[in-house]
Write a protein that holds these residues in place. Structure first.
Motif, short mmCIF file in Angstrom:
data_model
loop_
_atom_site.label_atom_id
_atom_site.label_comp_id
_atom_site.label_asym_id
_atom_site.label_seq_id
_atom_site.Cartn_x
_atom_site.Cartn_y
_atom_site.Cartn_z
N THR A 13 0.87 -1.17 0.00
CA THR A 13 0.00 0.00 0.00
C THR A 13 0.90 1.22 0.00
O THR A 13 1.73 1.39 0.89
CB THR A 13 -0.92 0.02 1.23
N GLU A 14 0.77 2.04 -1.04
CA GLU A 14 1.68 3.15 -1.21
C GLU A 14 1.19 4.38 -0.46
O GLU A 14 0.01 4.47 -0.07
CB GLU A 14 1.85 3.43 -2.70
N PRO A 15 2.07 5.34 -0.21
CA PRO A 15 1.68 6.52 0.56
C PRO A 15 0.49 7.27 0.00
O PRO A 15 -0.28 7.89 0.74
CB PRO A 15 2.95 7.39 0.53
N ASP A 16 0.29 7.20 -1.33
CA ASP A 16 -0.84 7.91 -1.92
C ASP A 16 -2.14 7.11 -1.85
O ASP A 16 -3.17 7.55 -2.38
CB ASP A 16 -0.54 8.29 -3.37
N GLY A 17 -2.11 5.94 -1.22
CA GLY A 17 -3.31 5.12 -1.08
C GLY A 17 -3.49 4.08 -2.16
O GLY A 17 -4.39 3.23 -2.07
N SER A 18 -2.66 4.09 -3.21
CA SER A 18 -2.74 3.05 -4.23
C SER A 18 -2.21 1.74 -3.68
O SER A 18 -1.45 1.71 -2.71
CB SER A 18 -1.96 3.47 -5.48
N VAL A 19 -2.63 0.63 -4.31
CA VAL A 19 -2.22 -0.69 -3.83
C VAL A 19 -1.69 -1.52 -5.00
O VAL A 19 -2.10 -1.35 -6.14
CB VAL A 19 -3.38 -1.44 -3.14
N PHE A 115 -20.18 -17.05 -14.89
CA PHE A 115 -19.15 -16.16 -14.35
C PHE A 115 -19.22 -16.21 -12.82
O PHE A 115 -20.32 -16.19 -12.24
CB PHE A 115 -19.40 -14.70 -14.76
N ALA A 116 -18.06 -16.23 -12.18
CA ALA A 116 -17.97 -16.00 -10.74
C ALA A 116 -17.54 -14.55 -10.57
O ALA A 116 -16.49 -14.15 -11.10
CB ALA A 116 -16.98 -16.95 -10.10
N THR A 117 -18.32 -13.75 -9.86
CA THR A 117 -18.02 -12.33 -9.74
C THR A 117 -18.02 -11.89 -8.29
O THR A 117 -18.66 -12.50 -7.43
CB THR A 117 -19.04 -11.47 -10.53
N ALA A 118 -17.30 -10.80 -8.03
CA ALA A 118 -17.25 -10.24 -6.68
C ALA A 118 -16.80 -8.79 -6.77
O ALA A 118 -16.17 -8.37 -7.76
CB ALA A 118 -16.29 -11.02 -5.79
N VAL A 119 -17.12 -8.03 -5.74
CA VAL A 119 -16.54 -6.71 -5.53
C VAL A 119 -15.81 -6.76 -4.19
O VAL A 119 -16.39 -7.15 -3.17
CB VAL A 119 -17.62 -5.60 -5.52
N VAL A 120 -14.53 -6.40 -4.23
CA VAL A 120 -13.70 -6.47 -3.03
C VAL A 120 -12.99 -5.13 -2.84
O VAL A 120 -12.94 -4.30 -3.75
CB VAL A 120 -12.66 -7.62 -3.12
N ARG A 121 -12.41 -4.96 -1.67
CA ARG A 121 -11.61 -3.77 -1.38
C ARG A 121 -10.22 -4.20 -0.92
O ARG A 121 -10.08 -5.13 -0.14
CB ARG A 121 -12.25 -2.92 -0.29
N PHE A 122 -9.23 -3.49 -1.42
CA PHE A 122 -7.87 -3.59 -0.90
C PHE A 122 -7.53 -2.21 -0.35
O PHE A 122 -7.39 -1.25 -1.12
CB PHE A 122 -6.88 -4.00 -2.00
N GLY A 123 -7.48 -2.11 0.96
CA GLY A 123 -7.38 -0.80 1.57
C GLY A 123 -8.65 -0.03 1.25
O GLY A 123 -9.77 -0.52 1.46
N ALA A 124 -8.51 1.17 0.67
CA ALA A 124 -9.68 1.97 0.32
C ALA A 124 -10.05 1.83 -1.15
O ALA A 124 -10.96 2.50 -1.62
CB ALA A 124 -9.39 3.44 0.64
N VAL A 125 -9.36 0.94 -1.87
CA VAL A 125 -9.59 0.80 -3.31
C VAL A 125 -10.57 -0.33 -3.58
O VAL A 125 -10.36 -1.48 -3.15
CB VAL A 125 -8.27 0.54 -4.05
N ARG A 126 -11.66 -0.02 -4.30
CA ARG A 126 -12.68 -1.02 -4.64
C ARG A 126 -12.38 -1.61 -6.02
O ARG A 126 -11.97 -0.91 -6.95
CB ARG A 126 -14.07 -0.39 -4.63
#
Length: 254
Positions: A13-19, A115-126
């Motif tokens: 997880t980078e300082p700008d919030g990207s993952v 299709f197998a589908t999902a919505v997930v979050r890594f940190g604040a990123v959806r």
């Protein structure tokens, strides 16, 4: 190309919030082969998400999927028999918002697809995620590619990753339709090997892929080589396909 290239870090997880995440697309042939070899391959890739195809669909299929996930230090996210074969696994780094298994229209005399589908979050990123296995029949495969893109557009997430067994090479119409609307991660940042099928005696075509929506930064994508604790015999014994590993940076949501 370096046969044993080094990947960027798995969990970042980078300082700008990207993952930065690792996504693995892998046809596991209903676990009919060497399951321990398969688990060694998956575990060595250290994925955050596994987009699997041909997961077990019949007797005690949930137990088989859970056992594989446990061997890989992952958990079942969704899919399996209820998606007609596509399966999603994830690490505990992923926070799950929702999952949905989608059955596609059945053509009489052909295998049911989904299709197998999902919505997930890594940190604040959806992130939207789709595992797919398209038809062997050209016309049906093209229709399913269009339905896959429709699903990508309806996931209500800033980024979507779709991957799996396309059942044709990049020169095909369905593959081209997907690569025209999404980023074909191998084409953007090739790394490792390209060909994915058949694993034995030697892959000579690319029919498996990871696709990413615009805005995702593709750092590397390809068939991994030089995995720790994994031999070439493991790759041949695990299943009849080779895995595709993509390393992706997801910018922080605005």
């Amino acid at each position: 190309m370096d046969p044993t290239p080094h990947l960027p870090p798995k969990s970042l997880t980078e300082p700008d919030g990207s993952v930065v995440i690792r996504v693995l697309a892998y046809n596991i042939r209903s676990l009919r082969d060497d399951e321990d070899a398969l688990a060694r391959v998956i575990r060595a890739c250290e994925p955050d998400l596994v987009l699997a195809q041909e997961a077990p669909r019949f007797f005690r299929w949930r137990k088989h999927a859970a056992r594989l996930a446990a061997k890989c230090d992952l958990v079942v996210l969704g899919g399996g028999a209820t998606a007609a074969g596509p399966l999603l696994l994830c690490s505990l780094r992923a926070h799950v918002e929702r999952t949905e298994d989608v059955l596609l229209p059945l053509t009489p005399g052909r295998h049911r697809r989904g299709f197998a589908t999902a919505v997930v979050r890594f940190g604040a990123v959806r992130l939207g995620v789709i595992s797919a296995h398209l038809s062997l029949a050209r016309e049906e495969r093209m229709r399913q590619a269009v339905m896959l893109l429709d699903r990508v557009g309806s996931m209500d997430a800033p980024y979507v990753i779709a991957g799996g067994d396309v059942n044709e090479t990049p020169g095909g119409a369905a593959f081209g339709r997907l690569a025209g609307a999404l980023q074909d991660c191998w084409a953007v940042a090739p790394w490792g090997g390209e060909q994915t099928f058949p694993a034995v005696p030697g892959a000579d075509r690319r029919v498996d892929a990871v696709f990413a929506s615009r805005g995702v930064e593709v750092l590397a994508c390809g068939v991994p080589a030089g995995l720790p604790g994994v031999t070439s015999a493991d790759l041949g014994a695990a299943t009849d396909h080779l895995p595709v590993l993509a390393v992706l940076r997801l910018p922080a949501a605005r």
